[in-house]
Design an enzyme around this catalytic site. Sequence first.
Site, PDB file in Angstrom:
ATOM      1  N   HIS A  50      -0.572  -8.433  51.533  1.00 43.75           N
ATOM      2  CA  HIS A  50       0.210  -9.131  50.838  1.00 43.75           C
ATOM      3  C   HIS A  50       1.535  -9.853  51.339  1.00 43.75           C
ATOM      4  O   HIS A  50       2.580  -9.971  50.880  1.00 43.75           O
ATOM      5  CB  HIS A  50       0.634  -8.968  49.313  1.00 43.75           C
ATOM      6  CG  HIS A  50      -0.684  -8.467  48.646  1.00 43.75           C
ATOM      7  ND1 HIS A  50      -0.504  -8.403  47.289  1.00 43.75           N
ATOM      8  CD2 HIS A  50      -1.969  -8.378  48.712  1.00 43.75           C
ATOM      9  CE1 HIS A  50      -1.635  -8.025  46.640  1.00 43.75           C
ATOM     10  NE2 HIS A  50      -2.672  -8.263  47.408  1.00 43.75           N
ATOM     11  N   ASP A  82     -11.900 -13.106  47.911  1.00 46.68           N
ATOM     12  CA  ASP A  82     -10.520 -13.952  48.095  1.00 46.68           C
ATOM     13  C   ASP A  82      -9.530 -13.209  48.479  1.00 46.68           C
ATOM     14  O   ASP A  82      -9.552 -11.751  48.807  1.00 46.68           O
ATOM     15  CB  ASP A  82     -10.305 -14.347  46.601  1.00 46.68           C
ATOM     16  CG  ASP A  82      -9.992 -13.030  45.616  1.00 46.68           C
ATOM     17  OD1 ASP A  82     -10.730 -12.200  45.586  1.00 46.68           O
ATOM     18  OD2 ASP A  82      -8.841 -12.986  45.025  1.00 46.68           O
ATOM     19  N   GLU A 119      -9.777 -11.798  42.519  1.00 44.87           N
ATOM     20  CA  GLU A 119      -9.430 -10.246  42.325  1.00 44.87           C
ATOM     21  C   GLU A 119      -7.874 -10.510  42.513  1.00 44.87           C
ATOM     22  O   GLU A 119      -6.940  -9.879  41.645  1.00 44.87           O
ATOM     23  CB  GLU A 119      -9.795  -9.114  43.344  1.00 44.87           C
ATOM     24  CG  GLU A 119      -9.599  -7.984  42.978  1.00 44.87           C
ATOM     25  CD  GLU A 119      -8.013  -7.609  43.517  1.00 44.87           C
ATOM     26  OE1 GLU A 119      -7.370  -6.405  43.007  1.00 44.87           O
ATOM     27  OE2 GLU A 119      -7.608  -8.157  44.233  1.00 44.87           O
ATOM     28  N   ASP A 148      -7.248  -6.652  53.466  1.00 42.38           N
ATOM     29  CA  ASP A 148      -7.355  -6.669  52.067  1.00 42.38           C
ATOM     30  C   ASP A 148      -8.182  -8.206  51.879  1.00 42.38           C
ATOM     31  O   ASP A 148      -7.434  -9.287  51.675  1.00 42.38           O
ATOM     32  CB  ASP A 148      -5.941  -6.572  51.178  1.00 42.38           C
ATOM     33  CG  ASP A 148      -6.262  -6.931  50.082  1.00 42.38           C
ATOM     34  OD1 ASP A 148      -7.118  -6.469  49.119  1.00 42.38           O
ATOM     35  OD2 ASP A 148      -4.903  -7.015  49.219  1.00 42.38           O
TER      36      ASP A 148
END
Length: 603
Positions: free
Chosen positions: A572, A186, A253, A219
């Site tokens: 992020h 994810d 996660e 990520d």
Amino acid sequence: MTLKEVLQIPTAAGSLPGPVSTPLPSVSRRSTKATLALAIVLGLLLNCFRQHYWERYANPHNSIHANNPDTFENVCPQVSELIPKRNFDIWESLSATYQTDPFRSKAVDWLSKAVQIPTESYDYYGSVGTDPRWEKFHAFHAYLEQAFPLIHATLDLIKVNTYGLIFVWKGLDPGLKPLLLAGHQDVVPVDPATIDDWVHPPFSGHFDGSRIWGRGSCDDKSGVIGIMAAIETMLASGYEPTRTVVLAFGFDEESRGTHGAKMLAVKLEEMFGTNGYAMLVDEGSGYNEQYGRVIATPSIAEKGYLDIQIEVTTPGGHSSLPPPHTSIGILAQMLVKLEANPFKAQLARNSPTYKSAQCLAAHAPDLPEHLKRDILESAYSDVALRAAEDTLFSDLAFKNLVGTTRAIDIVGGGVKVNALPEQAWAVVNHRISTESSISRSKASDIELLKALASEFNLAYTAFGESISYDNHFTTTPAYGNLTLSEAFGKVGLEPAPVTPTEGDDAVPYKILSGSIKAAFNKYRGIEGDDGTVIVSPGLMSGNTDTTYYWRLTPHIIRYGHIMKGSSYCVIHTTNEAMLIDNFVEIIQYFTALMLNVDESVLS
């Protein structure tokens, strides 16, 4: 000159001159007291100076000196690059393959197409099977099957809770504990309001000749695809492992792993037992240049986690007849009190962050000399430890990594502009130091708010227990209520156990360290250890899926070999992008790690 010589007052030979005949003036009682007070202060200062001088310069047991490198040979010890021996031929062959343009193009295709499949995970999804938003992972699984046919034809695949993936690459010796490699499928959601801020669309997987753009490129699809690319290439070369390799890929996660890794952990333990794995490597940090030296920082622990909800309830009413303080005003004062009284951060010897500082002092040539001296001497000197701490804590990010932190992240209260708010609340996030605990963090918040709870005459309840006010007076009946609780009904997470990095129990960490150096050097054509990367223990400020894997092995390391400092390998946020050179090197790193673990003796 010794301390004794410095402090002695020299006198001339012979007798002192006699007193003058002029009579001395009388001395008042007040001036005598002032003189005595001054003498006491000077005595205390002199004693402090003596203690400081003795500890740092004159103590015969403190024989360390920053200009003597031999003295510090045991500070941040390094292993040499670990080049596979039994698997040397396959290592050389695969390394040559990774340098070719056809492989580079294949690597671009692997990661780019993975990024093009949105696998965002949000908080508060319903259970798998009832919430249709999970179904997006079917497309990702179909892509993996198409992109890595040899893996799907050779490895055993177990699906846990539909979307959690466990691949088992069976080794020739079933008696050896397996290597466990983990990652997550994810990605963090993309805020629709930021899409125009991206250089290339977030799920385009666009390749501009040097970078692959999109959410998850760093990520953690670079980790998942990097592992699978290494194994697919190893299978194509005919390689068969002696030690079993297990892959575990969660799918939530980014939203605490309760549907993915939490259930994967149960299955993984069922398969090989408690402490049944030789070592576990999950996503984590990478390498970058620090003070003139390239340093890789595999994380050997994670900070703890706790969300506390603070709720204030008071009587309602019409806003035209307000009390001196509404529930929102009372809550605001409490939040200010928390921010004005942060946890005290203190650098502790043998903590992961202290080990990181020691590695800088031992190996970074451009670290300021005074800081290098303080860090190295801090192993024996409390004075030096505090001096190093003062300097290091000027970097707020490092200070926050060391200590327990609070962050007020969510607030709420009130429903209408002309109605007094009957309820106001906030959620305060805590990241708990490896030297602290959930109970100590709760106790600190409880104590800090006592005086205000008493001042506003609130009945105080914290985590199900009534809190007394000690010396504070509270009238009865209470004006309202103050309640502290675990936010969202979720208990906190203690700091992770620290993985061994020194001694006989540190073999897995040393294998990883040597593998990092082997991959770094091979990809750049560097021979030997001169000028190569330094490997330093590190600490994760956030949490990974490994929070559920503590029972599987004491050797948990979080490291992804990502080149930090790249202007676009950010997580992020907008404009996440992976350099193709870095991605190919990640594949090389996983290859080195699997080959080295395969031929190593691990209990």
